[in-house]
Design a protein around this motif. Structure first.
Motif, PDB file in Angstrom:
ATOM      1  N   LEU A  95       0.845  -1.194   0.000  1.00  0.00           N
ATOM      2  CA  LEU A  95       0.000   0.000   0.000  1.00  0.00           C
ATOM      3  C   LEU A  95       0.879   1.241   0.000  1.00  0.00           C
ATOM      4  N   ALA A  96       0.588   2.193  -0.885  1.00  0.00           N
ATOM      5  CA  ALA A  96       1.220   3.510  -0.882  1.00  0.00           C
ATOM      6  C   ALA A  96       0.168   4.505  -0.426  1.00  0.00           C
ATOM      7  N   ILE A  97       0.425   5.189   0.704  1.00  0.00           N
ATOM      8  CA  ILE A  97      -0.583   6.023   1.344  1.00  0.00           C
ATOM      9  C   ILE A  97      -0.074   7.456   1.421  1.00  0.00           C
ATOM     10  N   ARG A  98      -0.853   8.384   0.891  1.00  0.00           N
ATOM     11  CA  ARG A  98      -0.509   9.807   0.897  1.00  0.00           C
ATOM     12  C   ARG A  98      -1.602  10.571   1.625  1.00  0.00           C
ATOM     13  N   SER A  99      -1.224  11.452   2.540  1.00  0.00           N
ATOM     14  CA  SER A  99      -2.198  12.272   3.257  1.00  0.00           C
ATOM     15  C   SER A  99      -2.646  13.426   2.379  1.00  0.00           C
ATOM     16  N   THR A 100      -3.960  13.693   2.342  1.00  0.00           N
ATOM     17  CA  THR A 100      -4.515  14.821   1.609  1.00  0.00           C
ATOM     18  C   THR A 100      -5.538  15.522   2.496  1.00  0.00           C
ATOM     19  N   ILE A 101      -6.005  16.689   2.069  1.00  0.00           N
ATOM     20  CA  ILE A 101      -6.999  17.414   2.862  1.00  0.00           C
ATOM     21  C   ILE A 101      -8.330  16.683   2.887  1.00  0.00           C
ATOM     22  N   TYR A 110       4.874   9.671   0.860  1.00  0.00           N
ATOM     23  CA  TYR A 110       4.040   8.495   1.059  1.00  0.00           C
ATOM     24  C   TYR A 110       4.547   7.643   2.220  1.00  0.00           C
ATOM     25  N   ARG A 111       3.621   6.911   2.808  1.00  0.00           N
ATOM     26  CA  ARG A 111       3.930   5.808   3.709  1.00  0.00           C
ATOM     27  C   ARG A 111       3.651   4.527   2.941  1.00  0.00           C
ATOM     28  N   VAL A 112       4.621   3.634   2.887  1.00  0.00           N
ATOM     29  CA  VAL A 112       4.468   2.397   2.130  1.00  0.00           C
ATOM     30  C   VAL A 112       4.394   1.237   3.122  1.00  0.00           C
ATOM     31  N   GLU A 113       3.330   0.455   3.034  1.00  0.00           N
ATOM     32  CA  GLU A 113       3.091  -0.638   3.969  1.00  0.00           C
ATOM     33  C   GLU A 113       3.074  -1.972   3.219  1.00  0.00           C
ATOM     34  N   TYR A 114       3.670  -2.994   3.839  1.00  0.00           N
ATOM     35  CA  TYR A 114       3.776  -4.324   3.245  1.00  0.00           C
ATOM     36  C   TYR A 114       3.063  -5.318   4.167  1.00  0.00           C
ATOM     37  N   PHE A 115       2.032  -5.997   3.630  1.00  0.00           N
ATOM     38  CA  PHE A 115       1.251  -6.934   4.421  1.00  0.00           C
ATOM     39  C   PHE A 115       1.345  -8.336   3.814  1.00  0.00           C
ATOM     40  N   PRO A 116       2.099  -9.266   4.446  1.00  0.00           N
ATOM     41  CA  PRO A 116       2.154 -10.638   3.919  1.00  0.00           C
ATOM     42  C   PRO A 116       0.754 -11.254   3.864  1.00  0.00           C
ATOM     43  N   SER A 117       0.477 -11.993   2.809  1.00  0.00           N
ATOM     44  CA  SER A 117      -0.833 -12.634   2.662  1.00  0.00           C
ATOM     45  C   SER A 117      -0.785 -14.123   3.003  1.00  0.00           C
ATOM     46  N   THR A 118       0.408 -14.632   3.347  1.00  0.00           N
ATOM     47  CA  THR A 118       0.560 -16.028   3.736  1.00  0.00           C
ATOM     48  C   THR A 118       1.390 -16.113   5.012  1.00  0.00           C
ATOM     49  N   THR A 119       1.464 -17.284   5.596  1.00  0.00           N
ATOM     50  CA  THR A 119       2.306 -17.511   6.769  1.00  0.00           C
ATOM     51  C   THR A 119       3.530 -18.315   6.367  1.00  0.00           C
TER      52      THR A 119
END
Length: 279
Positions: free
Chosen positions: A206-212, A238-247
């Motif tokens: 996920l690439a997350i950017r803050s806006t008004i 941006y804040r970039v988040e990495y979420f594994p989808s497996t274990t």
């Protein structure tokens, strides 16, 4: 991907005055491209039955401004177009000017294949009749220039499971299609790319950017080699988040969620993030 601003096909040429030569016509036209890309969802396939594509050339509320593009109806598995890949829908000469909206008319044969391998029809409340309308901001085609519209389809938000559906019920009634599409105009050409390790973690990025108006989130998933790319990003931090989808397999280090902050994206440049470890 979150789509808050969006398959080979050709557009109708809206050009030419009586008596002009072909060379004069070419000099006075622009080129319009429409592409489709996707953010992943928890399905094996997501197939859209696209029947027609139109653009609106006049002010809002004017019913006479719609132009139908020269498009061959077809079914498209949008999950084929992640990690920077896109399907070219329209590429042809077009008259210079402003585009106000784009509209997709969807047919009755859209469907998904779930993780269980079963096929489920997608009911489309409005897309089969009035179409899925997407507003365009600053979409101006100029002479001798190419203008690209990227339709960024968010699978996770677009497919809604009926709350009262239970296993054993009619499969045709399980899911509704309520398209969430971000439209990215040509002048938004920043991006990020990188790799993750191990690739077996199959993370969502996920690439997350803050806006008004609140957080603007765009996502994709890493491919089998661990590579990923997100394009069509406005310049910003941006804040970039990495979420594994497996274990992780037994005996191996657990996969973890990783967050990277302060990632700068510039217009017309792809920011390289290198390798990110998820162990």
């Amino acid at each position: 991907m979150k789509l808050t601003r969006l398959l080979p096909f050709a557009a109708v040429a809206l050009l030419g005055l009586a008596g002009c030569s072909k060379s004069d016509d070419a000099a006075n036209t622009s080129k319009l491209e429409v592409r489709l890309m996707d953010a992943p969802g928890d399905f094996q396939r997501v197939v859209l039955d696209v029947q027609q594509i139109e653009v609106h050339l006049k002010d809002d509320g004017n019913p006479d401004g719609w132009k139908t593009l020269n498009f061959t109806p077809q079914a498209i598995n949008v999950l084929d177009y992640v990690n920077g890949r896109s399907a070219l829908l329209v590429s042809d000469d077009f008259a210079p000017g402003d585009l106000k909206e784009i509209r997709l008319i969807l047919g009755p044969n859209s469907y998904v294949v779930g993780r269980d391998g079963q096929q489920y029809d997608l009911k489309t409340p409005s897309g089969q009749t009035s179409g899925v309308k997407l507003k365009l901001d600053k979409a101006t085609l100029k002479q001798r220039e190419t203008f690209q519209l990227l339709l960024d389809f968010d699978v996770a938000k677009s497919i809604v499971e009926r709350g009262n559906w239970k296993p054993g019920n009619d499969k045709k009634e399980r899911y509704l299609l309520k398209p969430v599409i971000r439209v990215v105009a040509q002048d938004l050409r920043g991006g990020i790319s990188g790799t993750v390790a191990p690739a077996a973690a199959k993370p969502q990025i996920l690439a997350i950017r803050s806006t008004i108006l609140g957080p603007d989130t765009v996502s994709t998933s890493a491919d089998a080699s661990g590579a990923y790319q997100i394009g069509g990003l406005p310049a910003g931090t941006y804040r970039v988040e990495y979420f594994p989808s497996t274990t992780a397999p037994t005996g191996q280090p657990a996969y973890r969620t990783v967050v990277r902050t302060g990632v700068t994206v510039l217009n017309d440049q792809v920011t390289l993030l290198g390798n990110t470890s998820l162990n």
